[in-house]
Design an enzyme around this catalytic site. Structure first.
Site, PDB file in Angstrom:
ATOM      1  N   GLY A  46       0.829  -1.198   0.000  1.00  0.00           N
ATOM      2  CA  GLY A  46       0.000   0.000   0.000  1.00  0.00           C
ATOM      3  C   GLY A  46       0.862   1.245   0.000  1.00  0.00           C
ATOM      4  O   GLY A  46       1.716   1.422  -0.846  1.00  0.00           O
ATOM      5  N   THR A  50       6.232  -1.029   7.479  1.00  0.00           N
ATOM      6  CA  THR A  50       6.351  -0.912   8.924  1.00  0.00           C
ATOM      7  C   THR A  50       7.506  -1.782   9.399  1.00  0.00           C
ATOM      8  O   THR A  50       7.630  -2.943   8.991  1.00  0.00           O
ATOM      9  CB  THR A  50       5.050  -1.341   9.624  1.00  0.00           C
ATOM     10  OG1 THR A  50       3.975  -0.538   9.135  1.00  0.00           O
ATOM     11  CG2 THR A  50       5.148  -1.154  11.118  1.00  0.00           C
ATOM     12  N   ASP A 164     -10.711   1.888   9.068  1.00  0.00           N
ATOM     13  CA  ASP A 164     -10.130   0.588   8.725  1.00  0.00           C
ATOM     14  C   ASP A 164     -10.130  -0.347   9.927  1.00  0.00           C
ATOM     15  O   ASP A 164      -9.128  -0.994  10.236  1.00  0.00           O
ATOM     16  CB  ASP A 164      -8.705   0.788   8.199  1.00  0.00           C
ATOM     17  CG  ASP A 164      -8.210  -0.422   7.404  1.00  0.00           C
ATOM     18  OD1 ASP A 164      -9.054  -1.200   6.913  1.00  0.00           O
ATOM     19  OD2 ASP A 164      -6.986  -0.592   7.281  1.00  0.00           O
TER      20      ASP A 164
END
Length: 670
Positions: A46, A50, A164
């Protein structure tokens, strides 16, 4: 090992001590911002990746580093992705004070990439827990709702939509088993416009509501839909994306058929309303869900449809154009209708019933409802006398036991409310006292005067502690921050000053073109609001002094403002004889109502936000229902214009000050 941060690198792992990546040739960054060491990736895809990292400035404490890695450099996608990433940083900074939301540590740019550093939450996601332990029992779902709904309530109270919510974004923290809501990467502030175009989506398929998928719109009810789908997934182990791909949203009508075990009627009702395809049939706020959780099971109540041209009552749409006009419906959590606990403010009968006046040895005010009556004769209204000049301002002590009043006689008087006795008089100002405020700990009083000064007093010793003399004209308004460390003042010199009592720092806010007549600090200590004779209201960041917005709409001097206890609602009154209610965070005018025949000088909001009191040159105090704008009652008794009104901290008492040199105490039935 060293890790290459080039998002396109095929083999990012390198031996320790390598200066350039052996795979792509990119220079290896041993420490981001000279303190954060990347250990290994946690996830990616996306808009970002991380990483698990260590903070060398904190004895190698583990943390999480997010890197913005847009797929399309130099395109609109880059701008949208960058904006989303910046929004995440702002949201986390705003929300990170909650113990069940990760704390933001740092946000910076390095080597053309954006980085965000946040608290590492040690534990398992609910997706991992589902895979390892199997479907959730009803008891675990109840625990999930009980634990997570207050977190979501906090998020929505800050005008943020998560967008989300799914099992992957809920972590059960190892240390205390509390649920932590993570990944605000696509959260949007309610006052911003949509970043994605209508019809596009960055939400997880199956968890996103119809309004999100169709147009990118998101509301509190949208998050509640995602929460309902999350409960369904955990109860059935069926991924909603599979059902969505096969059936669209039609599976929602028969979601119970996928259950492997039966659940109670009460939980069925709650999940059924969470899973309504039509947003207007869904829960509109977290409060509604919590109320149903605490209520016995009953047939679901379906609210009436609302026009799709207007956002639902619980939200202001993210994609709606900013319009400075009254809404025909109430905004989220600001104007929730409920029976007020005092009979002075009934909601079960038309307000006009309470405007009848009887003559019986004087005018009698009927303040009762149904079979309960409360009577108060004007002759018997408790009245404090002692000032030899007009009473301009009143403040309550935090415990509700005492009040302070300022007057044209240049004095401040402290009164004991129950005994109605004058306790002491503070003298020192050389001219009229226009404003007083009492600190949250009840130890300090601040006063503003026509003598251009602000004085700080010790309430226990009656001593004048210090003088703040920097204003060049009358000081018409003062306010104290919730921590008692900052004083805000508004003056006829057209400026607002913020005084930090700890550091001695003084900030001067310039922007009004005429006299500043009122100032207020939000209970959450984030905003300072000022009102002026220039007919505008300005909202400032209390900590930075930055002007956030200017509210226009009044056609006369804005004399007084008040902020609700939840920091969501702003009320203003003016010489134009109107009362306006605003959403403090969006600047949207919710409604305007009228009823006074003279200029309105003062306004106060009851502690629970269910009533507004106003004082006017017409010598009356009016009490209003903020939800409907109806006049609930008119309190008569003063012989001159009313300059001050204030509710007691417990909401049982209303106190008013007037040009007739008196203070009146209006006792409300409990």
């Amino acid at each position: 090992m060293s890790y290459c941060l080039n998002p396109n690198c095929q083999k990012p792992l390198n031996p320790l001590g390598t200066n350039f990546c052996q795979s792509c040739g990119t220079k290896i960054q041993l420490l981001l911002r000279n303190r954060y060491r990347i250990i290994r990736p946690l996830s990616g895809g996306g808009f970002g990746r991380t990483f698990l990292a260590e903070d060398e400035d904190k004895l190698n404490e583990p943390c999480v580093v997010k890197q913005l890695t847009p797929q399309l450099q130099g395109t609109n996608a880059l701008q949208k992705a960058t904006q989303l990433f910046q929004e995440e940083a702002r949201r986390l900074q705003q929300l990170g004070e909650h113990p069940q939301i990760p704390t933001l540590y740092a946000y910076f740019e390095q080597d053309s990439y954006l980085y965000l550093v946040q608290q590492l939450i040690v534990g398992q996601t609910l997706r991992q827990e589902l895979e390892q332990q199997g479907i959730f029992s009803e008891q675990k779902i109840w625990k999930l709702l009980t634990d997570l709904l207050p977190v979501l309530q906090f998020v929505h109270a800050h005008q943020v939509i998560h967008r989300d919510i799914k099992p992957e974004n809920i972590i059960r923290r190892q240390s205390d088993s509390k649920l932590v809501l993570i990944d605000f990467g696509v959260a949007k502030h309610l006052t911003t416009t949509a970043i994605t175009k209508p019809g596009t989506s960055i939400d997880s398929f199956g968890y996103a509501s119809l309004e999100q998928m169709n147009s990118g719109d998101a509301y509190p009810a949208s998050d509640l839909y995602s929460l309902g789908v999350t409960c369904f997934h955990l109860l059935t182990r069926i991924h909603p994306s599979k059902l969505w791909a096969e059936q669209g949203y039609s599976w929602l009508a028969n979601w119970q058929q996928y259950l492997n075990t039966s659940i109670s009627q009460k939980l069925t009702q709650v999940i059924d309303r969470l899973l309504q395809k039509d947003i207007h049939l869904r829960y509109q706020s977290v409060n509604e869900v919590i109320q149903d959780l605490n209520a016995p099971a009953q047939p679901p109540i379906i609210p009436p449809p609302v026009s799709l041209t207007q956002p639902p009552p619980s939200a202001i749409g993210l994609n709606q154009p900013f319009e400075r006009k009254p809404l025909p419906i109430a905004e989220p959590e600001l104007l929730r209708s409920k029976p007020y606990k005092h009979q002075l403010f009934p909601t079960l009968a038309p307000a006009k019933l309470f405007k009848n006046r009887l003559l019986a040895g004087g005018i009698i005010l009927l303040l009762g409802l149904a079979g309960y009556g409360y009577w108060q004769s004007i002759r018997n209204i408790p009245t404090l006398t002692g000032h030899s000049g007009e009473v301009n301002t009143i403040a309550f002590s935090p415990d509700g036991q005492n009040i302070a009043s300022g007057s044209d006689d240049r004095t401040i008087k402290i009164w004991q409310l129950n005994s109605r006795k004058e306790l002491r008089t503070l003298k020192g100002h050389a001219d009229w006292v226009y404003a007083v405020a009492i600190s949250p700990d009840g130890k300090t009083l601040v006063s503003g005067s026509k003598d251009n000064t602000i004085k700080v007093w010790n309430l226990n010793t009656r001593q004048e502690l210090r003088i703040l003399p920097d204003h060049k004209s009358y000081v018409n308004a003062v306010a104290i921050s919730p921590d008692g460390q900052k004083i805000a003042s508004g003056s006829y010199d057209k400026t607002i000053k913020i005084w930090n009592l700890n550091t001695g720092q003084i900030s001067t806010l310039v922007g009004h073109s005429r006299e500043v007549l009122s100032v207020a600090i939000s209970p959450n200590a984030q905003q300072l609001v000022s009102a002026s004779a220039d007919r505008t209201i300005k909202v400032w960041n209390l900590n930075t002094g930055k002007e956030l917005s200017t509210l226009t709409g009044h056609s006369g001097d804005v004399n007084s403002i008040a902020i609700s206890s939840n920091s969501q609602l702003l009320v203003s009154v003016s010489d134009d004889k109107t009362i306006k209610i605003w959403n403090l965070n969006t600047g949207r005018e919710i409604r305007t109502f009228t009823g006074h025949s003279g200029d309105i000088n003062a306004v106060a909001i009851s502690p629970d936000g269910q009533a507004i009191a106003t004082g006017s040159d017409d010598k009356t105090i009016k009490v209003w229902n903020p939800i409907t704008g109806e006049e609930i009652n008119t309190l008569r008794g003063h012989l001159g214009p009313v300059y001050a009104v204030i509710f007691s901290p417990n909401g049982h008492t209303l106190v008013s000050g007037s040009a007739d040199k008196t203070i009146k105490i209006w006792q409300l039935p409990k």
